[in-house]
Design a protein around this motif. Structure first.
Motif, PDB file in Angstrom:
ATOM      1  N   GLY A   1       0.973  -1.145  -0.121  1.00  0.00           N
ATOM      2  CA  GLY A   1       0.534   0.355  -0.013  1.00  0.00           C
ATOM      3  C   GLY A   1       1.140   1.267  -0.092  1.00  0.00           C
ATOM      4  N   PHE A   2       0.735   2.473  -0.630  1.00  0.00           N
ATOM      5  CA  PHE A   2       1.047   3.316   0.085  1.00  0.00           C
ATOM      6  C   PHE A   2       0.329   4.692   0.741  1.00  0.00           C
ATOM      7  CE2 PHE A   2       1.883   7.830  -2.686  1.00  0.00           C
ATOM      8  CZ  PHE A   2       3.110   7.897  -2.248  1.00  0.00           C
ATOM      9  N   CYS A   3       0.814   4.760   1.691  1.00  0.00           N
ATOM     10  CA  CYS A   3       0.621   5.128   3.267  1.00  0.00           C
ATOM     11  C   CYS A   3       1.041   6.731   2.776  1.00  0.00           C
ATOM     12  CB  CYS A   3       1.245   4.844   4.287  1.00  0.00           C
ATOM     13  SG  CYS A   3       0.236   5.901   6.071  1.00  0.00           S
TER      14      CYS A   3
ATOM     15  N   PRO B   1       1.764 -11.965   3.340  1.00  0.00           N
ATOM     16  CA  PRO B   1       1.935 -11.162   3.861  1.00  0.00           C
ATOM     17  C   PRO B   1       2.356  -9.711   2.811  1.00  0.00           C
ATOM     18  CG  PRO B   1       3.461 -12.719   2.255  1.00  0.00           C
ATOM     19  CD  PRO B   1       1.861 -12.870   2.480  1.00  0.00           C
ATOM     20  N   VAL B   2       2.541  -8.848   4.118  1.00  0.00           N
ATOM     21  CA  VAL B   2       2.270  -7.563   3.299  1.00  0.00           C
ATOM     22  C   VAL B   2       3.236  -6.909   3.639  1.00  0.00           C
ATOM     23  CG1 VAL B   2      -0.396  -7.197   4.894  1.00  0.00           C
ATOM     24  CG2 VAL B   2       1.923  -6.591   6.276  1.00  0.00           C
ATOM     25  N   LYS B   3       3.491  -5.421   2.892  1.00  0.00           N
ATOM     26  CA  LYS B   3       4.999  -4.951   3.062  1.00  0.00           C
ATOM     27  C   LYS B   3       4.457  -2.968   2.321  1.00  0.00           C
ATOM     28  CE  LYS B   3       7.176  -6.821  -0.007  1.00  0.00           C
ATOM     29  NZ  LYS B   3       8.524  -6.253   0.162  1.00  0.00           N
ATOM     30  N   LEU B   4       5.073  -2.531   3.053  1.00  0.00           N
ATOM     31  CA  LEU B   4       4.445  -0.586   2.940  1.00  0.00           C
ATOM     32  C   LEU B   4       5.047   0.236   2.383  1.00  0.00           C
ATOM     33  CD1 LEU B   4       1.151   0.530   3.153  1.00  0.00           C
ATOM     34  CD2 LEU B   4       3.069   1.584   5.828  1.00  0.00           C
ATOM     35  N   HIS B   5       4.500   1.485   1.293  1.00  0.00           N
ATOM     36  CA  HIS B   5       5.778   2.402   1.545  1.00  0.00           C
ATOM     37  C   HIS B   5       5.101   3.112   2.228  1.00  0.00           C
ATOM     38  CE1 HIS B   5       5.012   1.516  -2.726  1.00  0.00           C
ATOM     39  NE2 HIS B   5       5.714   1.427  -3.660  1.00  0.00           N
ATOM     40  N   ALA B   6       6.249   3.856   2.974  1.00  0.00           N
ATOM     41  CA  ALA B   6       5.270   4.267   4.401  1.00  0.00           C
ATOM     42  C   ALA B   6       7.139   5.649   4.484  1.00  0.00           C
ATOM     43  CB  ALA B   6       5.694   3.617   5.004  1.00  0.00           C
ATOM     44  N   GLU B   7       6.453   6.534   4.805  1.00  0.00           N
ATOM     45  CA  GLU B   7       8.029   7.179   5.164  1.00  0.00           C
ATOM     46  C   GLU B   7       8.395   7.974   4.426  1.00  0.00           C
ATOM     47  OE1 GLU B   7       5.312   6.897   8.036  1.00  0.00           O
ATOM     48  OE2 GLU B   7       6.464   5.354   8.645  1.00  0.00           O
TER      49      GLU B   7
END
Ligand code: NIG
Ligand code: FE
Length: 405
Positions: A212-214, A237-243
């Motif tokens: 996702g893009f947070c 499993p998950v991963k994230l566009h973060a900060e």
């Protein structure tokens, strides 16, 4: 070459395993059996039982694990050269996005492209990565943002794995941006399109992980959490566009779901780093986006070192923030822009890249690992990150098979 059993000799091997610098073995040899590394060590210690195996010498060259590009958006329609011009005239990435450019403009080009065109254009970029020793890459959806095009992107990604010897891991990135038809209705987009499409893509076997893009220009943590709840239910499993552009606590959220990785993370703070350390979440650093967007906020590399958070490096190959199809240049940027060491850069595109994809069978050279390997015409592994725009790849080996064409 018969992949069943083979010896590679006359090598320096950077195993990227263990704590010694680069896991380096001089005057080394490696034995492959059934696509896996059966033995690696000094040539003088080669086991007697291998005496009859076919063997290939590499003239003292350097062998590393095959490279892993653990974050790409390599399937997309069109390009954003016009946006590049706009940003050079002073518009920021966020301003371009809010004016209907950015990710959403690639969505338009991707929705209207024929699947064969998406495939053909992606293959030219994949081939550039393979030419530099990449043997595993991740590919995200996220430029469809409707049911049909998200599925098409993931099918194209799976097709790439059939047409090339690389391993492809897919990430469903339905929560990448809010499409124009849902402007101001992000929650409705998540519930009506993103989550049902994730379920359908999963049922078709198209999803290896959920991303996702947070960010202020994308989705808020509670919206991402709703997608991650479904990922958990489906066992993905998950991963994230973060900060990337601000700190919304995305990495902390991702860590609370045991995420494989939090990516970009320039604006991450100490609590976020600690949460990642505790969850074993990899920090995927993307210097191509940092460079292209002319960012100045550095990812907290010292904190990652202090807390023992593994750092991976990836191209983030995409048409907007990182039109980059070179993992070697990415390594150079990781060193020059983020002050990583050349050893951290190499582990970042091997051992830690593999970990960011949840692939324990690759990324280091050790008995039992998949024999995905790269051989380079260099004497020392620091040379891989040091040059700019120069590709010293000599040979690549996929699952024990030498494959140089
Ligand atoms: O990883 N940050 C969000 N997603 C992509 C950008 C994609 C685009 O600009 O098209 C990234 O940088
Ligand atoms: Fe990305």
């Amino acid at each position: 070459m018969n992949a069943a059993s083979h010896i590679f000799t006359d090598l320096t091997i950077a195993t990227c395993d263990g704590d010694s610098p680069y896991g380096l073995i001089e005057r080394a040899a490696l034995v492959v059996e059934d696509g896996q590394v059966a033995w690696v060590g000094p040539e003088a210690d080669l086991p007697a039982r291998c005496a009859g195996f076919a063997s290939t010498g590499f003239g003292g060259r350097l062998m590393t694990p095959g490279l892993v590009d653990c974050h790409t958006h390599i399937v997309f329609g069109g390009n954003r050269a016009r946006e590049f011009e706009m940003r050079l005239q002073g518009a920021s990435y966020e301003e371009v996005a809010r004016a209907g450019g950015g990710i959403v403009s690639t969505v338009g080009a991707t929705r209207t492209a024929m699947p064969e065109t998406l495939l053909e254009e992606a293959l030219t970029r994949v081939d550039a990565l393979i030419a530099e020793g990449v043997t595993t890459l991740e590919i995200k959806s996220g430029y469809g943002l409707d049911r049909e095009t998200e599925l098409t992107m993931l099918r194209v990604a799976r097709r790439i794995a059939q047409l090339r010897p690389v391993t492809v891991r897919t990430s469903f990135l339905g929560a990448h941006a809010i499409p124009a038809e849902f402007a101001g209705r992000a929650d409705a987009y998540i519930d009506e399109i993103c989550i049902p499409t994730l379920r359908e893509a999963h049922a078709e076997g198209l999803v290896d992980a959920v991303d996702g893009f947070c960010e202020g220009i994308a989705f808020l943590p509670d919206q991402i959490a709703r997608v991650f709840d479904v990922a958990r239910e489906l066992g993905l499993p998950v991963k994230l566009h973060a900060e990337q552009l601000s700190n919304l606590g995305g990495a902390r959220l991702a860590a609370s779901y045991g995420a494989l990785s939090a990516d970009h993370v320039e604006y991450l703070d100490a609590t976020g780093v600690a949460a990642m350390a505790q969850a074993g979440t990899v920090a995927v650093l993307l210097p191509g986006a940092f460079y292209t967007l002319r960012e100045t906020q550095m990812p907290p590399v010292d904190l990652f070192r202090e807390h023992g958070v593994p750092m991976a490096l990836a191209t983030d190959c995409n048409p907007g923030s990182s039109p980059l199809a070179s993992l070697l240049l990415t390594m150079n940027m990781g060193c020059t822009l983020f002050r990583m060491t050349p050893e951290e850069a190499l582990r970042g595109v091997t051992a830690h890249g593999a970990r960011a994809l949840g692939l324990p069978d690759r990324g280091t050279i050790a008995p039992g690992m998949r024999a995905d390997l790269a051989v380079w015409s260099v004497a020392h592994p620091a040379e891989l990150a040091y040059r700019i725009g120069f590709n010293p790849l000599h040979s690549r080996i996929f699952g024990g098979t030498l494959c140089n064409t």
